[in-house]
Design a protein around this motif. Structure first.
Motif, short mmCIF file in Angstrom:
data_model
loop_
_atom_site.label_atom_id
_atom_site.label_comp_id
_atom_site.label_asym_id
_atom_site.label_seq_id
_atom_site.Cartn_x
_atom_site.Cartn_y
_atom_site.Cartn_z
N CYS A 1 35.75 87.07 54.86
CA CYS A 1 36.81 86.21 54.32
C CYS A 1 36.19 84.94 53.75
O CYS A 1 35.42 84.26 54.42
CB CYS A 1 37.82 85.88 55.41
SG CYS A 1 39.13 84.78 54.85
N SER A 2 36.55 84.61 52.51
CA SER A 2 35.99 83.43 51.86
C SER A 2 36.33 82.16 52.62
O SER A 2 35.53 81.23 52.71
CB SER A 2 36.51 83.34 50.42
OG SER A 2 36.12 84.47 49.69
N ILE A 3 37.54 82.09 53.19
CA ILE A 3 38.00 80.85 53.84
C ILE A 3 37.41 80.72 55.24
O ILE A 3 36.79 79.71 55.57
CB ILE A 3 39.54 80.82 53.90
CG1 ILE A 3 40.12 80.88 52.48
CG2 ILE A 3 40.03 79.58 54.63
CD1 ILE A 3 39.78 79.69 51.62
N ILE B 1 38.89 78.05 47.73
CA ILE B 1 39.52 78.85 46.68
C ILE B 1 40.61 78.00 46.07
O ILE B 1 41.67 77.77 46.66
CB ILE B 1 40.11 80.16 47.25
CG1 ILE B 1 38.99 81.01 47.86
CG2 ILE B 1 40.83 80.94 46.17
CD1 ILE B 1 39.46 82.31 48.46
N ASN B 2 40.35 77.50 44.88
CA ASN B 2 41.29 76.59 44.22
C ASN B 2 41.47 77.05 42.78
O ASN B 2 40.54 76.96 41.96
CB ASN B 2 40.76 75.16 44.26
CG ASN B 2 41.78 74.17 43.74
OD1 ASN B 2 42.96 74.48 43.64
ND2 ASN B 2 41.32 72.98 43.41
N LEU C 1 46.25 83.96 39.81
CA LEU C 1 45.48 82.72 39.98
C LEU C 1 45.82 82.20 41.37
O LEU C 1 46.99 81.88 41.63
CB LEU C 1 45.86 81.72 38.89
CG LEU C 1 44.92 80.52 38.73
CD1 LEU C 1 43.56 80.98 38.25
CD2 LEU C 1 45.49 79.51 37.74
N LYS C 2 44.82 82.13 42.26
CA LYS C 2 45.10 81.92 43.68
C LYS C 2 44.47 80.63 44.20
O LYS C 2 43.38 80.24 43.79
CB LYS C 2 44.59 83.10 44.50
CG LYS C 2 44.93 83.03 45.99
CD LYS C 2 44.59 84.31 46.70
CE LYS C 2 43.13 84.45 47.00
NZ LYS C 2 42.85 85.57 47.90
N THR C 3 45.19 79.98 45.12
CA THR C 3 44.67 78.85 45.88
C THR C 3 44.89 79.14 47.36
O THR C 3 45.97 79.59 47.75
CB THR C 3 45.38 77.54 45.49
OG1 THR C 3 45.11 77.26 44.12
CG2 THR C 3 44.87 76.38 46.34
N GLU D 1 48.18 80.77 51.46
CA GLU D 1 47.73 81.25 50.15
C GLU D 1 48.90 81.23 49.18
O GLU D 1 49.96 81.78 49.46
CB GLU D 1 47.15 82.66 50.27
CG GLU D 1 45.93 82.73 51.16
CD GLU D 1 45.02 83.91 50.81
OE1 GLU D 1 45.25 84.53 49.76
OE2 GLU D 1 44.10 84.18 51.60
N SER D 2 48.70 80.58 48.02
CA SER D 2 49.70 80.56 46.96
C SER D 2 49.08 81.16 45.70
O SER D 2 47.89 80.95 45.43
CB SER D 2 50.18 79.13 46.69
OG SER D 2 49.10 78.31 46.29
#
Length: 923
Positions: free
Chosen positions: A496-498, A505-506, A523-525, A539-540
C-alpha cells in the motif's frame, strides 16, 4: 412471638442449606476418590506399557543399527573387489556347479587339499579384515557381538569367513535366497553351535555401484545384546521399590520364550500363559495391561507391548511382558483414597457447625432491617431509625447502604428538579449532533467526487458516499467490508502506497476496478487520519474518462495533422529549393534571402512535425525498433564529429572520453543516434563557455552514457519537468532559448522502449549532465527477443515457427590444443555464412553465441525444420572435410517448434538446448 418463629425458620433454612452442601461435598468427594484412583491406576498401567514399548524400540533400534553397519560394510571397496574377482574367476570355469559340488563335498573331509583350501579362505585379506571387525567389537563390549561373519559370491560359494562354516555352498539356504531377493533378511534366533551362543542371523545382499548383484554377507549377531537391554530395564527398576518389576519376559512371534528375568527354559512355549491373560493380538478383548492375581496369590499388574517397525526395519513380531507387584505400584492410589475419605468427613462436620453459627449471625440483623423497612413502607421518613449493626462484612455493608438510601430518599424531592435540567441539556446536545451529522451526510451525498473511508489496519472499506458507489458500480452493501484493493487500488496488502510505502497520493492518476474487469481512469487523493484512537485512510477520486478521451483526440489530431502536413511541406520545400538553385530562372539577392528564410522555417516546421509523430508513436506503443548489434563507441564518435564544427563556431570544445574501442549494445541504431543528437544538441544550445564531454562506461549487463556540459545549469524547480512534453526549460533566470520542447521527451520514450533508463543531474552555474543506460549485446537476450518477435508473427499468420540450435562441443578443447581463439571464431563465422546461403527466406535469422549457432525459421513446422537441419548438416560436413577438421570438430543439433513444443521463448530455448545429449553428432 411472631418474630421468634420467623427467626427460627431462617436459622433452620440456613442450617439445612449448609448440611446439603456438606452432603454434596461427601458425594462429590466419593466420586472424586473413585475417579482419582482409577485415573492413577490407568496412568500407571499406561506407563508400564510405554516402558515395554520403549524397551522393544531399543531392541529394534539395536538390530537396525547392526543391519546398517553390515549394509555400510557391503559397500567397502576391498569387499566388493574380492567378490567381483571371485565372480570373474567362476565365470571362466567350464562347469561352475561341478566346481562347487567338489569343494562342498570335500569341505567336511579331513584331507590335506581341503585343509589347504579352507586355510586359504581364512587367511585372505578379506577374511582377516572380517576377523579384525569381530575382534574389535569383542574388545569394545567385552563379549563376542558377531559370533560369525562370512561372505559368498553370486554363485553361493564361500569366499571369506571368520571361522569355518558348516558348508562351502550356501545358495541352497533359505537365508541366502531371501537376502538375494529382499536385499536384507533377518532369521529367527537360533543356537550357534560353533560359538556356543544364541544368535540372530542377519543376511545382506551386496550390489555393485551400478546395482548388479555380487554376493551375500551373513553375520550371526549374539543375542546377548538384546538380553542386556531387557536385563537393564530390570536393574533400573530394582532401585525404585515402589515400581519394582517382578518379572520381564521377551517372547518371539511363535510364542516361544527368548529371555526371562526369572528362571526359564530357552524357547519354551508360553502361549497357554499369554492368551488367557492378554487375549489374541487382533482380538476384540485384547488389552495392553490388566490387574490380576499372580502365582503367589497376590495382586499383580500385567503389561505387554508388541515390537513395531523401526524405520525400514520390519518388526520381528516379538512381545515383551512386564509383571509388577500391584500392592506396591498402586500404593499412592490407596493412600489418596484414605486421605480423601478423612477430608470429606471433616468437611461434613465443619459445614454443620458453621451452618448453625452463621444462620444465627445473619438472622438478627435481618430482623432489624425488616422493622426499618416497615416504617419506610408507612411513608413516615422522619421516624425511620438508623440501623446500628457493627459488622465489617457484607451485612455491615448492606446496613450502611440501607442507611445511605434512607438519607438519599429524604433529599429526593430537592434532586428531582436538578435531574430534569440535566435531561434537557443532554437532549439539546443530542439534537445538535444529529443536525451536524445530517449536514455532513448532505455534503457527502451532493459532492461530485467519490469518497471512501478505509480501515488502515485491515484495508476494509467501512464507509462510501453515493458517488463512490455509483463509480464502483455495485451496491453499497457489497462494497462495505471488502478490502480496498478489490476496487480502488491495484496494489495488494503489503504494498500500500499510504501505509506500507509512506508515499503521498495527491491528484494522482490511477485505475478504478469495476465489475466484469472494466477499468475506469480516475484522479485520486489519499491521506491518513485518526479518529477515536484508530487510523483510517480517506480516499477521494473523480472520473477523468472524458479528459482521457480529450487527450486521445488531441494526440490523434496531432498525428493526423502531422501526417497531412508532411506532404505539402515536402512539395513547398522542394519548390523553394528549385527556385534557389536557379533551375527555374535567375533570382536577385533580396528574393534569395526571403526564400532561404522560408526554407529554414519549413525545415523547422518539418522537425516539429517529425517530433510530434515520434511522440504519437511512443505514446501509442507503436514505435518500430530495428534492433541489431551496434558498437556504441563508434556511434558516439560519429555524433561528436558531426557537432565539432558547430561547437568550434561557438568557441566551445566537444570531446569524447571512451576507454574501450568497442562496446556493443542491442539497439536500434537510428533511434539511439537520435537520442545522442538530441542530448548533445541540447547541451550545445545552452552552453556559452567551456565545452561538452561525452563519456561511456560499462556496468554489469548495461552501459551508462553521460553527456556533460559547462552551461548555466537547471534549477531544482525545473528538474522534475525536464522530460515533459512541450517543456522548454531555461537554464538561467530570464527568457530561455525557444524550441519545440519535445526532444527530451522523445529521448526518454526511446530509451525506455530499449529497457533502459534516462535522467539528468544539474545545478545552477555548475553545468548539466544527461545520463542514459542501454543493455549490452547478449546473444541469449537477442535470441529471446527474436523468438518473441517470430512467435507474434506466427500467431498473426496462424503458422508455426521453429528454432534449431547447433553446438560445437569440442571447439573449446581445440582452442586450447590446436586452434587459436581467432581461428575458432573464423570457423563459426564461416559456418554462419554457409548456413545463410542455405536458408531461402529473408526473414530467417541466424544468431552466433560463443560455440553455438541458433537458427530461427519463420513459417516452418517441426517436420520441415528436420529437412533444413539435414541440409545444414550435409553442407557443414563438406566444409569440415574441406578444412581437414572433420575429426576435430563435433557438432550436435537440436530443434524445438512453436507452439507444439513450448509457448514461450524461454521454454523454446530451454527445449532446444536441453536435448544435446540425445542430438545428432557429426562424425
Amino acid at each position: 412471638m411472631v418474630n421468634i418463629r420467623k427467626k427460627v425458620r431462617i436459622q433452620t433454612k440456613l442450617t439445612a442449606a449448609f448440611l446439603t452442601i456438606a452432603v454434596s461435598v461427601v458425594i462429590v468427594g466419593s466420586i472424586a476418590v473413585y475417579m482419582s484412583q482409577n485415573a492413577l491406576q490407568d496412568a500407571i498401567g499406561k506407563n508400564t506399557v510405554l516402558l515395554a514399548e520403549e524397551t522393544l524400540r531399543q531392541i529394534s533400534q539395536n538390530i537396525f543399527f547392526r543391519i546398517e553397519e553390515i549394509q555400510v560394510y557391503a559397500k567397502d571397496q576391498l569387499l566388493q573387489q574380492y567378490i567381483t574377482d571371485s565372480n570373474q574367476e567362476f565365470e571362466i570355469l567350464d562347469d561352475i556347479q561341478v566346481y562347487i559340488n567338489r569343494h562342498d563335498k570335500n569341505w567336511t573331509s579331513d584331507t590335506e587339499s581341503s585343509k589347504e583350501f579352507i586355510q586359504q579362505l581364512e587367511s585372505n585379506n578379506l577374511s582377516k579384515k572380517l576377523q579384525e571387525k569381530v575382534n574389535f567389537y569383542e574388545n569394545k563390549y567385552g563379549y563376542m557381538v558377531f559370533s560369525e561373519i562370512f561372505i559368498t559370491n553370486r554363485y553361493g560359494a564361500n569366499i571369506a569367513q571368520t571361522k569355518k562354516t558348516e558348508d562351502y555352498y550356501q545358495a541352497d539356504e533359505i537365508w541366502w535366497q531371501k537376502a538375494k531377493e529382499e536385499r536384507v533378511y533377518i532369521g529367527d534366533i537360533e543356537y550357534d553351535q560353533s560359538a556356543g551362543v544364541y544368535a540372530l542371523v542377519i543376511s545382506v545382499r551386496v550390489d555393485s555401484s551400478k546395482g548388479d548383484f555380487l554376493g551375500i554377507i551373513k553375520a550371526v549377531l549374539n543375542v546377548r545384546e538384546i538380553i542386556n537391554i531387557v536385563a537393564n530395564v530390570q536393574n533400573q527398576s530394582s532401585s525404585h521399590l515402589e515400581h519394582a518389576i517382578t518379572c520381564l519376559k521377551l517372547i518371539d512371534q511363535n510364542d516361544r520364550l527368548i529371555y526371562s528375568t526369572n528362571n526359564f527354559t530357552q524357547f519354551e512355549s508360553v502361549s497357554q500363559e499369554l492368551y488367557p491373560r492378554y487375549g489374541s493380538i487382533d482380538g476384540a478383548q485384547h488389552k495392553r495391561y490388566q490387574i490380576g492375581v499372580g502365582e503367589d496369590g497376590n495382586k499383580k499388574l500385567f503389561s505387554h507391548a508388541h515390537m513395531a517397525d523401526y524405520k525400514n526395519f520390519k518388526s520381528l513380531g516379538w512381545r515383551l511382558t512386564i509383571k509388577h507387584n500391584a500392592e506396591k505400584i498402586f500404593a499412592p492410589a490407596y493412600r489418596l483414597r484414605k486421605a480423601l475419605i478423612l477430608i470429606t468427613v471433616f468437611i461434613f462436620a465443619l459445614a454443620f457447625l458453621l451452618g448453625k453459627i452463621i444462620s444465627h449471625y445473619i438472622s438478627k440483623p435481618v430482623l432489624e432491617l425488616k422493622d426499618a423497612l416497615g416504617k419506610v413502607r408507612e411513608g413516615n421518613m422522619d421516624n425511620v431509625p438508623k440501623v446500628t449493626i457493627k459488622s465489617q462484612d457484607e451485612i455491615g455493608d448492606f446496613t450502611n447502604a440501607f442507611n445511605k438510601m434512607i438519607d438519599d430518599l429524604k433529599m429526593k424531592t430537592t434532586s428531582i428538579h436538578k435531574l430534569d435540567e440535566e435531561i434537557t441539556i443532554r437532549k439539546n446536545i443530542e439534537h445538535d449532533l444529529q443536525r451536524e451529522k445530517k449536514k455532513t451526510e448532505t455534503i457527502l451525498e451532493a459532492t461530485l467526487a467519490g469518497i471512501v473511508l478505509i480501515d488502515a489496519e485491515t484495508y476494509e472499506i467501512v464507509e462510501a458516499n453515493p458517488m463512490a458507489v455509483k463509480m464502483i458500480g455495485i451496491p453499497k452493501e457489497e462494497i462495505i467490508g471488502k478490502v480496498c484493493h478489490n476496487f480502488i487500488c491495484s496494489e495488494e496488502a503489503g504494498k500500500c502506497s499510504i501505509t506500507d510505502l509512506n508515499k503521498n497520493i495527491n491528484n494522482t492518476e490511477r485505475i478504478l476496478l469495476r465489475p466484469g474487469g472494466e477499468s475506469l481512469p480516475i484522479l485520486k487523493t489519499a491521506t491518513k487520519i485518526s479518529m477515536e484512537n484508530k487510523v483510517y485512510i480517506v480516499e477521494s477520486f473523480i472520473d477523468i474518462t472524458e479528459r482521457k478521451e480529450i487527450e486521445k483526440l488531441k494526440d490523434e489530431f496531432i498525428s493526423t495533422v502531422s501526417h497531412e502536413l508532411r506532404t505539402p511541406l515536402s512539395i513547398i520545400k522542394e519548390g523553394i529549393s528549385l527556385v534557389l538553385d536557379g533551375i527555374l530562372g535567375d533570382i536577385n539577392d533580396q528574393q534569395s534571402d526571403i526564400l532561404i528564410t522560408a526554407k529554414e522555417n519549413i525545415n523547422r516546421l518539418a522537425r516539429i512535425i517529425n517530433d510530434l509523430l515520434d511522440i504519437s508513436k511512443i505514446e501509442a506503443g507503436k514505435i518500430d525498433l530495428v534492433k541489431e548489434k551496434v558498437n556504441i563507441v563508434d556511434l558516439i564518435n560519429e555524433v561528436v564529429a558531426t557537432f565539432k564544427i558547430e561547437a568550434e563556431k561557438k568557441g566551445l570544445k566537444i570531446k569524447s572520453e571512451l576507454v574501450d574501442k568497442e562496446i556493443t549494445v542491442y539497439s536500434d541504431r537510428d533511434k539511439i543516434l537520435q537520442v545522442l543528437i538530441n542530448s548533445i544538441g541540447n547541451s550545445l544550445k545552452f552552453t556559452e563557455v567551456g565545452g561538452i564531454t561525452v563519456s561511456l562506461r560499462k556496468k554489469d549487463h548495461e552501459i551508462e552514457c553521460a553527456v556533460h556540459d559547462t552551461g548555466g545549469g537547471i534549477s531544482k524547480e525545473d528538474l522534475p519537468q525536464i522530460f515533459g512534453k512541450f517543456k522548454q526549460v531555461g537554464r538561467t533566470p530570464g527568457p530561455g532559448i525557444k524550441g519545440t520542447g519535445l526532444g527530451l521527451n522523445i529521448s526518454k520514450g526511446i530509451i525506455e522502449t530499449h529497457d533502459g533508463k534516462i535522467w539528468v543531474e544539474s545545478e545552477i552555474n555548475k553545468g548539466t549532465t544527461f545520463y542514459f543506460t542501454l543493455p549490452v549485446y547478449m546473444p541469449e537476450v537477442v535470441l529471446k527477443d527474436r523468438i518473441d518477435e517470430k512467435m507474434r508473427q506466427a500467431d498473426k499468420n496462424n503458422v508455426q515457427m521453429s528454432v534449431i540450435i547447433m553446438s560445437t562441443i569440442d571447439l573449446n578443447k581445440m582452442e586450447q590444443e590446436a586452434l587459436s581463439i581467432d581461428k575458432s571464431r573464423i570457423i563459426l563465422q564461416d559456418m554462419e555464412v554457409l548456413i545463410r546461403s542455405i536458408l531461402h527466406r529473408k526473414d530467417d535469422i541466424i544468431i552466433l553465441d560463443n560455440n553455438s549457432l541458433a537458427i530461427v525459421l519463420t513459417d516452418c513446422s517441426k517436420q520441415n525444420s528436420f529437412r533444413v537441419e539435414g541440409r545444414v548438416e550435409q553442407e557443414l560436413k563438406n566444409y569440415l572435410k574441406h578444412e581437414n577438421l572433420i575429426n576435430n570438430v563435433k557438432l550436435q543439433f537440436c530443434c524445438a517448434a512453436y507452439p507444439i513444443d513450448a509457448v514461450s521463448a524461454e521454454k523454446i530455448i530451454e527445449k532446444a538446448r536441453g536435448c544435446y545429449k540425445s542430438g545428432k553428432e557429426l562424425s
